[in-house]
Motif scaffolding. Sequence first.
Motif, PDB file in Angstrom:
ATOM      1  N   PRO A 136       0.811  -1.416   0.107  1.00 51.33           N
ATOM      2  CA  PRO A 136       0.029   0.034  -0.005  1.00 51.33           C
ATOM      3  C   PRO A 136       0.942   1.314  -0.076  1.00 51.33           C
ATOM      4  CG  PRO A 136      -1.076  -1.584   1.694  1.00 51.33           C
ATOM      5  CD  PRO A 136       0.428  -2.184   1.075  1.00 51.33           C
ATOM      6  N   ASP A 137       2.042   1.350   0.645  1.00 52.38           N
ATOM      7  CA  ASP A 137       2.867   2.396   0.684  1.00 52.38           C
ATOM      8  C   ASP A 137       3.389   2.863  -0.753  1.00 52.38           C
ATOM      9  OD1 ASP A 137       2.369   2.712   3.455  1.00 52.38           O
ATOM     10  OD2 ASP A 137       4.062   1.545   3.927  1.00 52.38           O
ATOM     11  N   MET A 138       3.718   1.828  -1.521  1.00 51.31           N
ATOM     12  CA  MET A 138       4.169   1.892  -2.924  1.00 51.31           C
ATOM     13  C   MET A 138       3.325   2.442  -3.843  1.00 51.31           C
ATOM     14  SD  MET A 138       6.244  -1.674  -2.903  1.00 51.31           S
ATOM     15  CE  MET A 138       6.902  -1.505  -4.662  1.00 51.31           C
ATOM     16  N   TRP A 139       1.941   2.022  -3.586  1.00 54.02           N
ATOM     17  CA  TRP A 139       0.786   2.457  -4.478  1.00 54.02           C
ATOM     18  C   TRP A 139       0.619   4.034  -3.900  1.00 54.02           C
ATOM     19  CZ3 TRP A 139      -0.615   0.610  -8.636  1.00 54.02           C
ATOM     20  CH2 TRP A 139      -0.683  -0.744  -8.926  1.00 54.02           C
ATOM     21  N   GLU A 140       0.441   4.163  -2.644  1.00 54.60           N
ATOM     22  CA  GLU A 140       0.454   5.608  -2.295  1.00 54.60           C
ATOM     23  C   GLU A 140       1.519   6.518  -2.640  1.00 54.60           C
ATOM     24  OE1 GLU A 140       0.977   7.822   1.811  1.00 54.60           O
ATOM     25  OE2 GLU A 140      -0.711   6.443   1.893  1.00 54.60           O
ATOM     26  N   GLU A 141       2.559   6.123  -2.618  1.00 52.86           N
ATOM     27  CA  GLU A 141       3.721   6.798  -3.456  1.00 52.86           C
ATOM     28  C   GLU A 141       3.461   7.259  -4.837  1.00 52.86           C
ATOM     29  OE1 GLU A 141       8.819   6.613  -3.693  1.00 52.86           O
ATOM     30  OE2 GLU A 141       7.205   4.852  -2.807  1.00 52.86           O
ATOM     31  N   LYS A 142       2.981   6.388  -5.584  1.00 56.93           N
ATOM     32  CA  LYS A 142       2.538   6.514  -6.815  1.00 56.93           C
ATOM     33  C   LYS A 142       1.555   7.446  -7.020  1.00 56.93           C
ATOM     34  CE  LYS A 142       4.308   2.313  -9.438  1.00 56.93           C
ATOM     35  NZ  LYS A 142       5.030   3.165 -10.602  1.00 56.93           N
ATOM     36  N   ILE A 143       0.602   7.184  -6.506  1.00 54.42           N
ATOM     37  CA  ILE A 143      -0.373   8.245  -6.537  1.00 54.42           C
ATOM     38  C   ILE A 143      -0.236   9.450  -6.054  1.00 54.42           C
ATOM     39  CG2 ILE A 143      -3.047   8.631  -5.784  1.00 54.42           C
ATOM     40  CD1 ILE A 143      -3.354   5.507  -5.241  1.00 54.42           C
ATOM     41  N   THR A 144       0.676   9.545  -4.959  1.00 53.02           N
ATOM     42  CA  THR A 144       1.005  11.083  -4.657  1.00 53.02           C
ATOM     43  C   THR A 144       1.943  11.722  -5.502  1.00 53.02           C
ATOM     44  OG1 THR A 144       0.782  10.125  -2.405  1.00 53.02           O
ATOM     45  CG2 THR A 144       2.067  12.060  -2.575  1.00 53.02           C
ATOM     46  N   ALA A 145       2.561  10.880  -6.385  1.00 49.97           N
ATOM     47  CA  ALA A 145       3.629  11.753  -7.410  1.00 49.97           C
ATOM     48  C   ALA A 145       2.714  12.386  -8.397  1.00 49.97           C
ATOM     49  CB  ALA A 145       4.414  10.491  -8.031  1.00 49.97           C
ATOM     50  N   TRP A 146       1.424  11.734  -8.945  1.00 50.11           N
ATOM     51  CA  TRP A 146       0.643  12.519  -9.642  1.00 50.11           C
ATOM     52  C   TRP A 146      -0.284  13.593  -9.151  1.00 50.11           C
ATOM     53  CZ3 TRP A 146       0.466  12.105 -14.665  1.00 50.11           C
ATOM     54  CH2 TRP A 146       0.913  11.157 -15.523  1.00 50.11           C
ATOM     55  N   TYR A 147      -0.736  13.319  -7.852  1.00 50.73           N
ATOM     56  CA  TYR A 147      -1.450  14.060  -6.936  1.00 50.73           C
ATOM     57  C   TYR A 147      -0.848  15.388  -6.786  1.00 50.73           C
ATOM     58  CZ  TYR A 147      -3.480  16.066  -2.445  1.00 50.73           C
ATOM     59  OH  TYR A 147      -3.730  16.802  -1.613  1.00 50.73           O
ATOM     60  N   ALA A 148       0.566  15.588  -6.296  1.00 50.54           N
ATOM     61  CA  ALA A 148       1.315  16.732  -6.243  1.00 50.54           C
ATOM     62  C   ALA A 148       1.375  17.563  -7.650  1.00 50.54           C
ATOM     63  CB  ALA A 148       2.777  16.379  -6.079  1.00 50.54           C
ATOM     64  N   GLU A 149       1.199  17.204  -8.793  1.00 49.98           N
ATOM     65  CA  GLU A 149       1.106  17.557  -9.821  1.00 49.98           C
ATOM     66  C   GLU A 149      -0.376  18.620 -10.285  1.00 49.98           C
ATOM     67  OE1 GLU A 149       2.392  15.702 -13.170  1.00 49.98           O
ATOM     68  OE2 GLU A 149       4.318  14.941 -12.294  1.00 49.98           O
ATOM     69  N   HIS A 150      -0.961  18.234  -9.399  1.00 46.21           N
ATOM     70  CA  HIS A 150      -2.631  18.644  -9.660  1.00 46.21           C
ATOM     71  C   HIS A 150      -2.835  20.143  -8.714  1.00 46.21           C
ATOM     72  CE1 HIS A 150      -2.822  15.402 -11.752  1.00 46.21           C
ATOM     73  NE2 HIS A 150      -3.634  14.508 -10.947  1.00 46.21           N
ATOM     74  N   ARG A 151      -1.825  20.904  -8.341  1.00 45.03           N
ATOM     75  CA  ARG A 151      -1.671  22.168  -7.686  1.00 45.03           C
ATOM     76  C   ARG A 151      -2.664  23.075  -8.364  1.00 45.03           C
ATOM     77  NH1 ARG A 151       0.548  23.829  -3.285  1.00 45.03           N
ATOM     78  NH2 ARG A 151       1.865  21.985  -3.169  1.00 45.03           N
ATOM     79  N   ASN A 152      -3.468  23.719  -7.521  1.00 44.33           N
ATOM     80  CA  ASN A 152      -4.412  24.776  -7.857  1.00 44.33           C
ATOM     81  C   ASN A 152      -5.530  24.309  -8.567  1.00 44.33           C
ATOM     82  OD1 ASN A 152      -2.560  26.678  -6.687  1.00 44.33           O
ATOM     83  ND2 ASN A 152      -1.521  26.742  -8.529  1.00 44.33           N
ATOM     84  N   ILE A 153      -5.715  23.218  -8.653  1.00 44.13           N
ATOM     85  CA  ILE A 153      -7.166  22.405  -9.385  1.00 44.13           C
ATOM     86  C   ILE A 153      -7.860  22.383  -8.367  1.00 44.13           C
ATOM     87  CG2 ILE A 153      -7.935  20.687 -10.605  1.00 44.13           C
ATOM     88  CD1 ILE A 153      -5.578  20.124 -11.764  1.00 44.13           C
ATOM     89  N   THR A 154      -9.372  23.090  -8.525  1.00 43.01           N
ATOM     90  CA  THR A 154     -10.440  23.058  -7.424  1.00 43.01           C
ATOM     91  C   THR A 154     -11.081  21.576  -7.797  1.00 43.01           C
ATOM     92  OG1 THR A 154     -12.145  23.891  -9.048  1.00 43.01           O
ATOM     93  CG2 THR A 154     -10.727  25.651  -7.874  1.00 43.01           C
ATOM     94  N   ARG A 155     -11.854  21.439  -6.634  1.00 46.54           N
ATOM     95  CA  ARG A 155     -12.839  20.255  -6.543  1.00 46.54           C
ATOM     96  C   ARG A 155     -13.536  19.839  -7.559  1.00 46.54           C
ATOM     97  NH1 ARG A 155     -18.031  18.704  -2.678  1.00 46.54           N
ATOM     98  NH2 ARG A 155     -18.910  19.803  -4.799  1.00 46.54           N
ATOM     99  N   ASP A 156     -14.211  20.813  -8.208  1.00 44.03           N
ATOM    100  CA  ASP A 156     -15.291  20.659  -9.315  1.00 44.03           C
ATOM    101  C   ASP A 156     -14.081  20.390 -10.554  1.00 44.03           C
ATOM    102  OD1 ASP A 156     -17.337  21.173  -7.729  1.00 44.03           O
ATOM    103  OD2 ASP A 156     -17.201  23.373  -8.177  1.00 44.03           O
ATOM    104  N   GLU A 157     -13.026  21.195 -10.799  1.00 39.24           N
ATOM    105  CA  GLU A 157     -12.313  21.019 -12.057  1.00 39.24           C
ATOM    106  C   GLU A 157     -11.656  19.605 -11.717  1.00 39.24           C
ATOM    107  OE1 GLU A 157     -10.794  25.301 -12.574  1.00 39.24           O
ATOM    108  OE2 GLU A 157      -9.592  24.333 -11.475  1.00 39.24           O
ATOM    109  N   ALA A 158     -11.210  18.887 -10.759  1.00 41.83           N
ATOM    110  CA  ALA A 158     -10.475  17.490 -10.217  1.00 41.83           C
ATOM    111  C   ALA A 158     -11.591  16.892 -10.753  1.00 41.83           C
ATOM    112  CB  ALA A 158     -10.037  17.549  -9.000  1.00 41.83           C
ATOM    113  N   GLU A 159     -13.068  16.720 -10.398  1.00 37.09           N
ATOM    114  CA  GLU A 159     -14.240  15.969 -10.645  1.00 37.09           C
ATOM    115  C   GLU A 159     -14.147  15.764 -12.177  1.00 37.09           C
ATOM    116  OE1 GLU A 159     -16.495  16.086  -6.275  1.00 37.09           O
ATOM    117  OE2 GLU A 159     -16.983  17.027  -8.274  1.00 37.09           O
ATOM    118  N   MET A 160     -14.151  17.024 -12.897  1.00 34.14           N
ATOM    119  CA  MET A 160     -14.449  17.110 -14.171  1.00 34.14           C
ATOM    120  C   MET A 160     -13.227  16.217 -15.044  1.00 34.14           C
ATOM    121  SD  MET A 160     -16.265  17.692 -16.819  1.00 34.14           S
ATOM    122  CE  MET A 160     -17.553  18.593 -16.060  1.00 34.14           C
TER     123      MET A 160
END
Length: 518
Positions: A136-160
């Motif tokens: 699970p830690d390895m999966w979290e690391e992969k997801i967090t790597a993409w997650y860190a690139e979505h800065r300044n995206i609102t909730r509605d924009e992320a859902e879209m």
Amino acid sequence: MADFTMSILGLKKKQPKTFKVKVSTMDAEMEFSCEVLDQEVPKDSPITFHFLAKFFPEKVEDELVQEITQHLFFLQVKKQILDEEIFCSPEASVLLASYAVQAKYGDYDPNFHKPGFLAQDELLPKRVLMQYQMTPDMWEEKITAWYAEHRNITRDEAEMEYLKIAQDLEMYGVSYFSITQNKRDTELLLGVDAQGLHIYSPNNKLSPNKSFPWSGIRNISYSEKEFTIKPLDKKKEVFKFYSSQLRVNKLILQLCIGNHDLFMRRRKVDSIEVQQMKTQAKEEKARKKVERQILAREKQMREEAERAKEEMERRMFQLQDEARMANEALLRSEETADLLAEKAQIAEEEAKLLAHKAAEAEQDRQRLEVTALKTKEEKRLMEQKMREAESLAVKLVEQSERRLKEADHLKQDLNEAKDAERRAKQKLLEITKPTYPVMLMDFKDSDMKRLSMEIERERLEYMEKSKHLQDQLKELKSEIESLKLEEQQQAGLYTHNPNLDGLGQRTHHIGKHQREIA
């Protein structure tokens, strides 16, 4: 009174029968009561209804106008992907999970989102988790790597963004039903979606064997268990399939009618009502965007103010530390100054003492120099006396040797005189008469006496001189001994002088000659 009684009876009129209903959406639940009309309802209490989208949009960005609709639809599609009702590759699953995390947690903050913050979230299908041997830690690391690139995206924009990726998946919005094509009961799958009807093999829901787009269907008819699809092109063959369940057949027909109707409506100009809704939605989005920008600006200013405050506090603490250190350094400097002053006083006293000792040492040195000079002078005088004594000793030796020679000559002369006297007496006896011998004998005896007296006198003079020389040598030896003792007391100011030894040897030699002379 009778009127009042009738009124009471009127209030006791039988109330209609009701039943409890619970409506479950993707993020909330509501319960309320409904009257029983002609419909048949289950006996379960409460009766649960699930509020879900029955018809999926073709283009989510254009058709999902209101944010609440978009949010509920996002939750529905996300659940279908996690439940593997919609197939998604591992790579796309990780990307979708990163947008889902952005929609839930906002911008990534490493100071707040520590490792393990996604441990309680369901973000990936079980099939994906089982496909790879990753923790699970390895999966979290992969997801967090993409997650860190979505800065300044609102909730509605992320859902879209999530829905825009999901709508391109093969199983998005497809409702599957088991059907048969002929009397041999060849099993197939019927898929109904926003694009049309699709026929699949039972073991493959991704790639249809045959498709009938809504734009190419002229008519769909239903008669008990048989469905007939008539193409718009009359040259094409009519397709028939069979479904044995009546309730399923009604649902298939409803989905076909609804999706076909929406397909046609999407290709027409929007109604005024829909246009107004879209306009309001755009205005609302624009207003929220401005609000978000203002909030973002305020947040940025607040963060800058916080950073400035933290910097000021840090600087203040730093200045306090520097002031404290400066005070400590000042105290240490004062203590050091006191110690240095004390040391300086001690050093000054030591310097005075050393100066006094140095003066005494200088006096001692001068005395030693004077003593050394005196000693040198005495030594020089002693050496001079020694040389004189040596010279005198040499002279005495020479005189003694000369005197010895003279004595030898005198003895020789005496012996010769005696021989001559004896010969003369003999001749006189032979030649003269007996009357003269006494007188001649007297003459010879007086000469001998005089000669003996002279020799005795010279011997006495020589003995006197030898005695005087002995006294001088003793005095010189005494002085030499006293000088040696004084040199030893002066802690070896002078080294051993071989001349003194030579002097002693020469003195001993002189004494030896004196004894021989004596």
